[in-house]
Design an enzyme around this catalytic site. Structure first.
Site, mmCIF file in Angstrom:
data_model
loop_
_atom_site.group_PDB
_atom_site.id
_atom_site.type_symbol
_atom_site.label_atom_id
_atom_site.label_comp_id
_atom_site.label_asym_id
_atom_site.label_seq_id
_atom_site.Cartn_x
_atom_site.Cartn_y
_atom_site.Cartn_z
ATOM 1 N N GLY A 100 11.123 5.179 8.031
ATOM 2 C CA GLY A 100 12.149 4.462 8.786
ATOM 3 C C GLY A 100 13.127 3.733 7.873
ATOM 4 N N GLU A 103 15.558 6.299 7.021
ATOM 5 C CA GLU A 103 16.320 6.611 8.240
ATOM 6 C C GLU A 103 17.367 5.515 8.505
ATOM 7 O OE1 GLU A 103 12.665 7.297 10.597
ATOM 8 O OE2 GLU A 103 13.619 9.163 11.196
ATOM 9 N N GLU A 123 6.570 10.535 6.768
ATOM 10 C CA GLU A 123 5.946 10.426 8.091
ATOM 11 C C GLU A 123 4.879 11.484 8.309
ATOM 12 O OE1 GLU A 123 9.120 9.984 7.468
ATOM 13 O OE2 GLU A 123 10.035 8.517 8.809
HETATM 14 C C1 LIG Z 1 8.356 4.496 15.334
HETATM 15 C C2 LIG Z 1 7.730 5.418 14.383
HETATM 16 C C3 LIG Z 1 8.505 5.532 13.141
HETATM 17 C C4 LIG Z 1 7.934 5.957 12.014
HETATM 18 C C5 LIG Z 1 8.700 6.043 10.815
HETATM 19 C C6 LIG Z 1 8.017 5.411 9.623
HETATM 20 O O1 LIG Z 1 8.653 4.711 8.939
HETATM 21 S S1 LIG Z 1 6.397 5.710 9.342
HETATM 22 C C7 LIG Z 1 6.083 4.792 7.846
HETATM 23 C C8 LIG Z 1 6.663 5.490 6.689
HETATM 24 N N1 LIG Z 1 6.381 4.780 5.467
HETATM 25 C C9 LIG Z 1 5.395 5.110 4.675
HETATM 26 O O2 LIG Z 1 4.673 6.040 4.901
HETATM 27 C C10 LIG Z 1 5.211 4.252 3.460
HETATM 28 C C11 LIG Z 1 3.789 3.858 3.323
HETATM 29 N N2 LIG Z 1 3.584 3.036 2.152
HETATM 30 C C12 LIG Z 1 3.444 3.560 0.934
HETATM 31 O O3 LIG Z 1 3.554 4.726 0.688
HETATM 32 C C13 LIG Z 1 3.114 2.597 -0.161
HETATM 33 O O4 LIG Z 1 2.479 1.494 0.408
HETATM 34 C C14 LIG Z 1 4.363 2.111 -0.928
HETATM 35 C C15 LIG Z 1 5.414 1.566 0.009
HETATM 36 C C16 LIG Z 1 4.938 3.281 -1.749
HETATM 37 C C17 LIG Z 1 3.958 0.964 -1.893
HETATM 38 O O5 LIG Z 1 2.904 1.421 -2.718
HETATM 39 P P1 LIG Z 1 2.119 0.408 -3.666
HETATM 40 O O6 LIG Z 1 1.106 1.219 -4.388
HETATM 41 O O7 LIG Z 1 3.087 -0.385 -4.443
HETATM 42 O O8 LIG Z 1 1.403 -0.628 -2.694
HETATM 43 P P2 LIG Z 1 0.335 -0.372 -1.553
HETATM 44 O O9 LIG Z 1 0.357 1.016 -1.112
HETATM 45 O O10 LIG Z 1 -0.946 -0.941 -2.006
HETATM 46 O O11 LIG Z 1 0.938 -1.250 -0.366
HETATM 47 C C18 LIG Z 1 1.002 -2.666 -0.468
HETATM 48 C C19 LIG Z 1 0.632 -3.249 0.868
HETATM 49 O O12 LIG Z 1 1.646 -2.907 1.806
HETATM 50 C C20 LIG Z 1 1.066 -2.290 2.961
HETATM 51 N N3 LIG Z 1 2.042 -1.324 3.466
HETATM 52 C C21 LIG Z 1 2.722 -0.436 2.770
HETATM 53 N N4 LIG Z 1 3.550 0.249 3.550
HETATM 54 C C22 LIG Z 1 3.396 -0.245 4.797
HETATM 55 C C23 LIG Z 1 3.987 0.045 6.051
HETATM 56 N N5 LIG Z 1 4.937 0.976 6.184
HETATM 57 N N6 LIG Z 1 3.564 -0.643 7.113
HETATM 58 C C24 LIG Z 1 2.618 -1.599 7.010
HETATM 59 N N7 LIG Z 1 2.021 -1.931 5.831
HETATM 60 C C25 LIG Z 1 2.413 -1.251 4.748
HETATM 61 C C26 LIG Z 1 -0.189 -1.639 2.416
HETATM 62 O O13 LIG Z 1 -1.117 -1.426 3.418
HETATM 63 C C27 LIG Z 1 -0.653 -2.688 1.432
HETATM 64 O O14 LIG Z 1 -1.257 -3.717 2.171
HETATM 65 P P3 LIG Z 1 -2.666 -4.268 1.747
HETATM 66 O O15 LIG Z 1 -2.973 -5.327 2.772
HETATM 67 O O16 LIG Z 1 -2.505 -4.804 0.360
HETATM 68 O O17 LIG Z 1 -3.610 -3.144 1.796
#
Ligand SMILES: CC/C=C/CC(=O)SCCNC(=O)CCNC(=O)[C@H](O)C(C)(C)COP(=O)(O)OP(=O)(O)OC[C@H]1O[C@@H](n2cnc3c(N)ncnc32)[C@H](O)[C@@H]1OP(=O)(O)O
Length: 719
Positions: A100, A103, A123
């Site tokens: 997103g 997007e 996604e």
């Molecule tokens: C309405 C439907 C629409 C959907 C569209 C979307 O956007 S779906 C989501 C798409 N985004 C992703 O898939 C990104 C997911 N995140 C990552 O790939 C990685 O976290 C990162 C952003 C590349 C960062 O990586 P890094 O290694 O630096 O850190 P962590 O992976 O350990 O993440 C840190 C904490 O952040 C939490 N987190 C990351 N992304 C999200 C998110 N999109 N939503 C909620 N939380 C997220 C992750 O869980 C970690 O939290 P902790 O509590 O420390 O576990």
């Protein structure tokens, strides 16, 4: 959540503020909507910049919100409103723009990225598609082939690659927000019609129908039953063939199906499970956040067989200095050549210089005297490993961590050979060790939190997903594999064929069924272990293979194949036949079928019709039952540890979440009931007897998997 400031007099700056990744939560979406309205209503503001705080643009939708009732302004109209704005909007992309987040940037009229930023639409890895217009805007911006690649794989691309695709307009090494603000000032008066991606035609190659057909076939082949990659292709096809509004409608329909699917739930669970395993704990109470690792600069690998070579490559590629030891001259030379080849091929793929100079080879164990950490990877033989640990303890400095790559032997027995048993842990890699993501870090009763923390950190540095587990035969992965393999053999005895069992497991989503996998790994490996355990011996009175060992059913089928020299792919014969030794194309073997017929006749076994359900339930539920025992015994801290081990180490299909999540999906009461049924039919197979924790979870009203730890704690405290 979204902060608004006016900068340089005429630029409205909207800063996304929601650590750690500025995810688009309901509050964040509301903030963006409000701040956009404010920027558009202020007459002094001529253009807008959207950026993220702390050098991170946006990690996409807030995945934590997906399970519940969605509230707040939806993403699609929010992004449409940005695109339709009367003032230019510039995305200043630092760090990441994912899902997103990208997007949102595609709804902006311009995109400026820092050179170190990464962007992507991941996604699909969460069981979804880019459902906020991403599947319709991206192909319009960068073309159908590139969009298909990004959307079906979910891969992140660098800013440089994004610029090449035309996904961003400019990249910078400087302060991205400052550059974007200046850019926004320059374009303040320029017309916007040509900047609204949704109005672009979707340019397709002339053979677009062929392209879609090919991509769909590839995706179906590799998806192993996952539905999201297929929906992603369908959504991009809609962009290529329909006007934008109809394409958006198709995107919405496809997304609606995916959003509520079990696969999406499994993949989203798995996203958080991967992160949960980093927060390890030991039964002693030691934890990831209270145990500090010690830095490792120089490591050693002892034994340069297949595993040792892979481990050496993984360490060198991650920048560690490695002393690689193999006592036999010929083997050392062969290993050196093989390792150099692996490093060169890997470097070529990644466009970097091979890390050949990181490795010093030697035949003498004395050469590891000054290293910080040793990984022993000699042959899987306890006596040999004990000797190596005694030598290491005498040679290494007292602070050196001594680790074993054993796949299941007792870590404690090795620790007892050393002066500092608290510095001994298992580091169980999976073949090929420089490729496979999984590392089991095994703590014995004497292992210190320092040693576990150091091994976990080393695993992270070499790109592994590391899971801390307790010490028992086979640890987590191989311990659970045992009942799975055992059931597969019993099914052959009862009338199934290797082809049928494999077909069922592959349809479930495993990359390879159990028999094809055994042929690939080599049947002799397990045979040697069974011989060492005194299992693969004929009955001393009859000289015949026995089907009962210590009151438990035992299948000697694998042993009988090995006695015939059928070790799998490497000998050209195993559960299948191959054109020649080393060939990978498994073909059904009539010899094997006759052999099974004769075996059944000799043991008066009457073959019965075994169906799909029985194969799946017996193989998977026996494995899951062992998973519950592992939790009960405290060998794994939680179900996430087991699931991560199975997805990364044993090709469990990720869209089923892992064996423990799968059990929760099927229903623990059903798993219990079917195990009871099979145990009644096979009372001499203890692995089918439902374990206490499974019964307890069912009796506690089948809590969601996130709550299992509470029940596990109670069960353990009662033991
Ligand atoms: C309405 C439907 C629409 C959907 C569209 C979307 O956007 S779906 C989501 C798409 N985004 C992703 O898939 C990104 C997911 N995140 C990552 O790939 C990685 O976290 C990162 C952003 C590349 C960062 O990586 P890094 O290694 O630096 O850190 P962590 O992976 O350990 O993440 C840190 C904490 O952040 C939490 N987190 C990351 N992304 C999200 C998110 N999109 N939503 C909620 N939380 C997220 C992750 O869980 C970690 O939290 P902790 O509590 O420390 O576990």
């Amino acid at each position: 959540m979204a902060q608004y400031t006016r900068v340089s007099g005429s630029v409205g700056l909207i800063t996304l503020q929601s650590p750690p990744v500025n995810a688009l939560s309901a509050a964040m979406r509301q903030g963006i909507v409000d701040m956009m309205q404010r920027a558009l209503s202020e007459p002094e503001v001529k253009s807008v910049v959207i950026c993220g705080q702390n050098g991170i643009f946006c990690g996409g939708a807030d995945i934590k919100e997906f399970g519940g009732q969605m509230s707040g302004p939806p993403l699609i109209p929010m992004i449409h409103a940005i695109e339709a704005a009367s003032k230019p909007v510039v995305a200043a992309i630092e760090g990441i723009a994912l899902g997103g987040g990208l997007e949102l940037a595609l709804g902006c009229h311009y995109r400026i990225a820092h050179s170190k930023a990464r962007v992507g639409l991941p996604e699909v890895t969460l069981g979804l598609l880019p459902g906020a217009g991403g599947s319709q805007r991206l192909p319009r911006l960068i073309g159908v082939p590139a969009a298909l690649d990004l959307i079906t794989t979910g891969r992140h691309v660098t800013a440089a690659e994004a610029l090449k695709f035309g996904l961003v307009d400019q990249i910078t090494d400087h302060n991205t927000v400052n550059v974007a603000v200046k850019f926004a000032q320059r374009v303040a008066d320029q017309p916007l019609d040509a900047r609204r991606i949704s109005t672009y035609p979707c340019l397709c190659p002339s053979d677009v129908a062929v392209l879609f057909e090919e991509v769909m076939q590839r995706v179906r082949r590799t998806a192993r039953g996952a539905i999201a990659p297929i929906a992603c292709v369908q959504a991009v096809r809609a962009a290529a063939t329909l006007p934008y509004n109809q394409g958006m409608e198709r995107e919405r329909e496809l997304m609606a199906t995916l959003f509520t699917s079990g696969q999406a739930r499994a993949l989203q669970y798995f996203f958080f499970a991967q992160r949960a395993v980093g927060r390890w704990s030991m039964p002693s109470g030691a934890r990831w956040d209270t145990s500090k690792p010690r830095p490792v600069h120089k490591a050693a690998v002892i034994g340069l067989g297949t595993m040792g070579r892979g481990i050496t490559v993984a360490l060198a590629q991650a920048g560690f200095s490695v002393v690689a030891v193999e006592t036999q001259e010929k083997q050392l030379m062969e290993a050196k050549q093989a390792i150099s080849g692996m490093l060169e091929r890997g470097a070529k793929r990644r466009g970097v210089a091979p890390a050949l100079d990181k490795i010093n080879y030697g035949r003498n164990i004395q050469s590891v005297a000054d290293v910080d950490l040793v990984i022993e990877a000699v042959f899987e033989d306890m006596a040999l490993k004990k000797k190596v640990f005694q030598q290491l303890s005498a040679v290494c400095k007292p602070s050196t961590f001594l680790c074993s790559n054993t796949s299941g032997l007792d870590i404690d027995q090795l620790a007892c050979q050393t002066r500092n048993p608290e510095l001994v842990v298992g580091m169980h890699f999976f073949a090929p060790a420089h490729v496979m993501k999984l590392l089991e870090v095994v703590y014995g009763p004497k292992s210190s939190p320092l040693a576990v923390a150091t091994a976990m950190q080393l695993g992270k540095k070499i790109g592994k997903v590391s899971v801390a587990v307790g010490n028992c035969r086979g640890f987590v992965g191989n311990r659970m594999l045992k009942p799975y393999l055992e059931q597969a053999l019993f099914l052959l005895e009862e009338g199934a064929t290797p082809e049928f069992v494999d077909q069922v497991l592959e349809e479930f989503g495993f990359a390879m069924g159990v028999f094809r996998m055994s042929d690939l790994s080599g049947l002799d490996v397990g045979w040697k272990v069974r011989m060492a355990d005194g299992l693969a011996m004929p009955d001393p009175t009859t000289g015949q293979p026995t089907r009962l060992r210590q009151g438990r059913r035992y299948s000697p089928l694998g042993d009988l194949l090995c006695e015939q020299g059928r070790f799998g792919q490497k000998t050209g014969r195993g559960w299948y036949q191959y054109d020649k030794p080393g060939s990978q194309v498994a073909k059904p073997d009539p010899w094997l079928h006759s052999f099974l017929d004769e075996y059944r006749a000799r043991h008066a076994l009457v073959a019965h019709r075994i169906d799909h359900q029985e194969v799946l339930e017996r193989c998977l539920y026996s494995m899951i039952n062992e998973g519950f025992r592992i939790l009960e015994d405290g060998i794994a801290a939680g179900p996430e540890d087991i699931d991560v081990i199975y997805v990364f180490g044993y090709s469990w299909p990720r869209h089923h979440g892992g064996p423990m999540f799968y059990a929760a999906t099927v229903g623990l009461n059903k798993v219990l009931e079917r195990l009871e049924h099979y145990y009644q039919a096979h009372p001499d197979v203890p692995s089918l007897q439902p374990c206490h924790l499974l019964r307890k979870l069912v009796a506690s009203g089948r809590p969601p998997i996130q709550k299992w730890r509470e029940v596990i704690k109670k069960v353990r405290s009662q033991l």
